[in-house]
Design a protein around this motif. Structure first.
Motif, PDB file in Angstrom:
ATOM      1  N   THR A  13       0.787  -1.162  -0.248  1.00 28.67           N
ATOM      2  CA  THR A  13       0.091   0.155   0.330  1.00 28.67           C
ATOM      3  C   THR A  13       0.506   1.565  -0.281  1.00 28.67           C
ATOM      4  OG1 THR A  13      -1.840   0.799   0.793  1.00 28.67           O
ATOM      5  CG2 THR A  13      -0.175  -0.343   2.755  1.00 28.67           C
ATOM      6  N   THR A  15      -1.294   5.004  -0.184  1.00 30.11           N
ATOM      7  CA  THR A  15      -1.649   5.560   0.439  1.00 30.11           C
ATOM      8  C   THR A  15      -1.897   5.381   1.227  1.00 30.11           C
ATOM      9  OG1 THR A  15      -3.318   6.127  -1.224  1.00 30.11           O
ATOM     10  CG2 THR A  15      -1.702   7.777  -1.461  1.00 30.11           C
ATOM     11  N   THR A  68      -3.648  -0.128  -8.069  1.00 26.10           N
ATOM     12  CA  THR A  68      -3.282  -0.077  -9.159  1.00 26.10           C
ATOM     13  C   THR A  68      -2.396   0.612  -9.840  1.00 26.10           C
ATOM     14  OG1 THR A  68      -5.658  -1.079  -9.541  1.00 26.10           O
ATOM     15  CG2 THR A  68      -4.745   0.040 -11.215  1.00 26.10           C
ATOM     16  N   PHE A  71      -1.841   1.876 -15.071  1.00 23.15           N
ATOM     17  CA  PHE A  71      -2.962  -0.357 -15.350  1.00 23.15           C
ATOM     18  C   PHE A  71      -3.013  -0.943 -14.842  1.00 23.15           C
ATOM     19  CE2 PHE A  71      -2.711   3.747 -18.438  1.00 23.15           C
ATOM     20  CZ  PHE A  71      -3.723   4.236 -18.250  1.00 23.15           C
ATOM     21  N   LEU A 110      -8.377   2.736 -13.430  1.00 23.80           N
ATOM     22  CA  LEU A 110      -8.632   2.020 -14.958  1.00 23.80           C
ATOM     23  C   LEU A 110      -7.623   0.478 -14.389  1.00 23.80           C
ATOM     24  CD1 LEU A 110      -8.558   4.396 -17.839  1.00 23.80           C
ATOM     25  CD2 LEU A 110     -10.305   2.516 -17.279  1.00 23.80           C
TER      26      LEU A 110
HETATM   27  C1  FMN Z   1       2.050   5.874  -9.818  1.00 21.84           C
HETATM   28  C2  FMN Z   1       0.210   5.732  -9.693  1.00 21.84           C
HETATM   29  C3  FMN Z   1      -0.472   5.186 -10.904  1.00 21.84           C
HETATM   30  C4  FMN Z   1      -1.889   5.287 -11.007  1.00 21.84           C
HETATM   31  N1  FMN Z   1      -2.050   4.442 -11.597  1.00 21.84           N
HETATM   32  C5  FMN Z   1      -3.897   4.280 -11.844  1.00 21.84           C
HETATM   33  C6  FMN Z   1      -4.141   3.883 -12.120  1.00 21.84           C
HETATM   34  O1  FMN Z   1      -3.742   3.341 -13.807  1.00 21.84           O
HETATM   35  N2  FMN Z   1      -5.510   2.987 -12.303  1.00 21.84           N
HETATM   36  C7  FMN Z   1      -6.182   3.134 -11.532  1.00 21.84           C
HETATM   37  O2  FMN Z   1      -7.466   3.278 -11.254  1.00 21.84           O
HETATM   38  N3  FMN Z   1      -5.763   3.878 -10.233  1.00 21.84           N
HETATM   39  C8  FMN Z   1      -4.434   4.714 -10.263  1.00 21.84           C
HETATM   40  N4  FMN Z   1      -3.895   4.803  -9.505  1.00 21.84           N
HETATM   41  C9  FMN Z   1      -3.874   5.281  -7.992  1.00 21.84           C
HETATM   42  C10 FMN Z   1      -4.623   4.173  -6.787  1.00 21.84           C
HETATM   43  O3  FMN Z   1      -4.395   2.811  -7.134  1.00 21.84           O
HETATM   44  C11 FMN Z   1      -4.977   4.105  -5.627  1.00 21.84           C
HETATM   45  O4  FMN Z   1      -5.286   5.621  -5.306  1.00 21.84           O
HETATM   46  C12 FMN Z   1      -5.215   3.123  -4.748  1.00 21.84           C
HETATM   47  O5  FMN Z   1      -6.370   2.689  -4.282  1.00 21.84           O
HETATM   48  C13 FMN Z   1      -3.888   3.515  -3.849  1.00 21.84           C
HETATM   49  O6  FMN Z   1      -4.693   2.540  -3.136  1.00 21.84           O
HETATM   50  P1  FMN Z   1      -3.430   2.459  -2.016  1.00 21.84           P
HETATM   51  O7  FMN Z   1      -3.829   4.070  -1.366  1.00 21.84           O
HETATM   52  O8  FMN Z   1      -2.454   1.061  -1.351  1.00 21.84           O
HETATM   53  O9  FMN Z   1      -1.758   2.921  -2.271  1.00 21.84           O
HETATM   54  C14 FMN Z   1      -2.381   5.646  -9.479  1.00 21.84           C
HETATM   55  C15 FMN Z   1      -1.532   5.799  -8.236  1.00 21.84           C
HETATM   56  C16 FMN Z   1      -0.265   5.719  -8.630  1.00 21.84           C
HETATM   57  C17 FMN Z   1       0.415   6.820  -7.164  1.00 21.84           C
END
Ligand code: FMN
Length: 117
Positions: A13, A15, A68, A71, A110
């Motif tokens: 994770t 964030t 994600t 993608f 996505l």
């Molecule tokens: C570098 C980066 C790339 C991401 N790419 C995508 C993506 O391609 N598609 C999507 O739906 N969210 C994308 N996100 C959003 C994260 O998947 C989403 O905020 C997720 O819930 C974060 O989970 P975490 O809090 O466990 O890190 C991206 C976030 C980051 C920081």
């Protein structure tokens, strides 16, 4: 219906979202009296699986949870899964995604990998 002997969750994770999902699923496992261990892959030696003491009974389940990124799963989780010992236990993959609000419409995020969040 097969009972689940135990559940091991491996999560990454950035964030906190995927960590929260791991916590929620652990709570449900507790309620169902399924022994569950939740492990942040950021806090372990990801190249040495012998240290993890993976108990694998026929109905042990493994769950991988990650955000994600671009993608797909981020490289840290992809590499962890690729190195994970091969076996016959059932596994599940779960990814959190980023939604986008466009007016009243909230997109679900996505993901190029074929599993829902
Ligand atoms: C570098 C980066 C790339 C991401 N790419 C995508 C993506 O391609 N598609 C999507 O739906 N969210 C994308 N996100 C959003 C994260 O998947 C989403 O905020 C997720 O819930 C974060 O989970 P975490 O809090 O466990 O890190 C991206 C976030 C980051 C920081």
């Amino acid at each position: 219906m097969a009972t689940v002997d135990n559940l091991t969750i491996f999560y990454f994770t950035g964030t906190g979202n995927s960590g929260k999902v791991a916590e929620w699923i652990s709570q449900v496992a507790d309620e169902l009296k399924v022994p569950c261990e939740s492990i942040s892959i950021a806090n372990i030696d990801r190249r040495n699986f012998s240290k993890l003491n993976l108990s694998s009974k026929p109905n042990s389940r493994f769950l991988f949870i990650s955000p994600t990124h671009g993608f797909n799963y981020p490289p840290v989780m992809m590499h962890f899964i690729m190195r994970f010992p091969k076996g016959t236990n059932k596994i599940a993959l779960l990814n959190t995604r980023g939604g986008l609000r466009i007016g009243k419409w909230v997109t679900p995020g996505l993901s190029g990998i074929a599993h829902p969040c």
